[in-house]
Design a protein around this motif. Structure first.
Motif, PDB file in Angstrom:
ATOM      1  N   ASP A  26     -27.256 -30.621  -7.851  1.00  0.00           N
ATOM      2  CA  ASP A  26     -27.023 -29.621  -6.949  1.00  0.00           C
ATOM      3  C   ASP A  26     -28.228 -29.506  -6.122  1.00  0.00           C
ATOM      4  OD1 ASP A  26     -27.601 -26.517  -6.452  1.00  0.00           O
ATOM      5  OD2 ASP A  26     -25.473 -26.967  -6.742  1.00  0.00           O
ATOM      6  N   TYR A  60     -29.416 -26.977  -4.227  1.00  0.00           N
ATOM      7  CA  TYR A  60     -30.170 -25.619  -4.526  1.00  0.00           C
ATOM      8  C   TYR A  60     -30.969 -25.535  -5.765  1.00  0.00           C
ATOM      9  CZ  TYR A  60     -26.883 -24.285  -0.502  1.00  0.00           C
ATOM     10  OH  TYR A  60     -26.274 -24.113   0.533  1.00  0.00           O
ATOM     11  N   GLU A  61     -30.375 -26.149  -6.723  1.00  0.00           N
ATOM     12  CA  GLU A  61     -31.281 -26.147  -8.158  1.00  0.00           C
ATOM     13  C   GLU A  61     -32.362 -26.943  -7.850  1.00  0.00           C
ATOM     14  OE1 GLU A  61     -28.527 -27.489 -11.113  1.00  0.00           O
ATOM     15  OE2 GLU A  61     -27.536 -25.635 -11.166  1.00  0.00           O
ATOM     16  N   ILE A 118     -34.184 -27.611  -5.194  1.00  0.00           N
ATOM     17  CA  ILE A 118     -35.131 -26.708  -4.291  1.00  0.00           C
ATOM     18  C   ILE A 118     -35.966 -26.022  -5.058  1.00  0.00           C
ATOM     19  CG2 ILE A 118     -35.231 -25.118  -2.622  1.00  0.00           C
ATOM     20  CD1 ILE A 118     -33.008 -26.141  -1.261  1.00  0.00           C
ATOM     21  N   LYS A 160     -25.543 -30.958   3.753  1.00  0.00           N
ATOM     22  CA  LYS A 160     -26.885 -30.698   3.739  1.00  0.00           C
ATOM     23  C   LYS A 160     -27.548 -32.044   3.011  1.00  0.00           C
ATOM     24  CE  LYS A 160     -26.805 -25.859   2.924  1.00  0.00           C
ATOM     25  NZ  LYS A 160     -27.277 -25.314   4.188  1.00  0.00           N
TER      26      LYS A 160
END
Length: 288
Positions: free
Chosen positions: A2, A4-5, A7, A36
């Motif tokens: 993932d 976002y994780e 980041i 993304k």
């Protein structure tokens, strides 16, 4: 994985990256709007925005964005430029927004006296996440530093033994005495911290450097120490000194390349070249 994780993980361990997002699409493209791709500071990636030459150019731009810390937008016309021909019938246009992923600016203040209290206030306004360390419970308290990330009221050696600093960390040493300054500096120069600053006179700085080098620490470890800490703005009061120090922290954080009026006595004209041993000996003689 993932994005976002990842980041969040990068920021926690003090690493950089850049996120590329397709923000606008006209016509057909080999991906989709909002796709993304995360580019890490080691060049590895998570996710995709379609592959091919477009992704290769975005990867290179992402490396530049994480270094400059400034976002940018790229536009690709898949119909007009033959180098984007992937064998697919696309012919669309897309815009890709690239934004930096930066670790939080973590400032570790060793000492909790008057200068530290003022530095905490000014540096916090400037966006630093602050940890304060002092061996006096009356000083290292939540009452004095209510919004600090952490306030450690314990022996300096105990605190430094368990602190894990990243390359994005900033250290400012403003303890109440020569002995404690030396204890903290001994540890600080062996960390990967981005910035190390120590308050004190020429005579004190020379004495501490020499003592630590007698213990076996390499002289070059001290080349990156800003001592006296801060920019030379004629500061006298704790509040003014805090502004001076924060200004230098900001300059270091933003990678300012132009010459600045550093207070560091062992740097000629604000430049990075340290003085020679003869210069240091002369400075010590003049400070006596």
């Amino acid at each position: 994985m993932d994005i976002y994780e990842e980041i969040v993980r990068l920021r926690k361990v003090g690493r950089r990256g850049a996120v590329a997002t397709i923000v606008n699409v006209r016509g057909s493209i080999p991906s989709f709007k909002t796709a993304k791709m995360l580019v890490r500071d080691d060049g590895s990636i998570v996710g995709t925005i379609g592959g091919g030459c477009v992704e290769a150019e975005v990867w290179q731009a992402a490396r530049e964005v994480m270094e400059s810390e400034k976002p940018r937008t790229l536009t690709f016309d898949l119909n007009q430029d033959p180098k984007y021909d992937t064998g697919l019938v696309c012919g669309g246009t897309l815009e890709i927004f690239i934004e930096p992923v930066l670790p939080p600016a973590e400032l570790y203040i060793f000492g909790a006296g008057h200068v530290a209290a003022s530095l905490y206030k000014v540096a916090r306004i400037a966006g630093f996440d602050i940890t304060v360390v002092d061996d006096r419970e009356a000083y290292a308290s939540r009452e004095r530093f209510p919004d600090a990330q952490e306030v450690l009221a314990e022996d300096f050696d105990t605190a430094t033994a368990r602190l894990q600093l990243s390359e994005s960390a900033y250290i400012v040493i403003v303890t109440r005495g020569h002995r404690d300054d030396m204890r903290v500096l001994r540890w600080a120069v062996q960390t990967p911290a981005h910035y190390i600053g120590m308050i004190g006179s020429k005579r004190k700085t020379i004495a501490i450097f020499k003592e630590l080098q007698k213990e076996g620490l390499a002289p070059e470890l001290f080349d990156r120490v800003h001592a006296p800490v801060g920019l030379d703005i004629g500061a006298i009061t704790p509040e003014e000194i805090a502004v001076s120090i924060t200004a230098e922290l900001i300059a270091s954080r933003r990678n300012v390349e132009r010459e600045l009026p550093h207070m560091s006595w062992f740097r000629r004209g604000g430049q990075s070249k340290p003085l020679t041993s003869e210069d240091a000996a002369s400075a010590e003689k003049n400070s006596n």
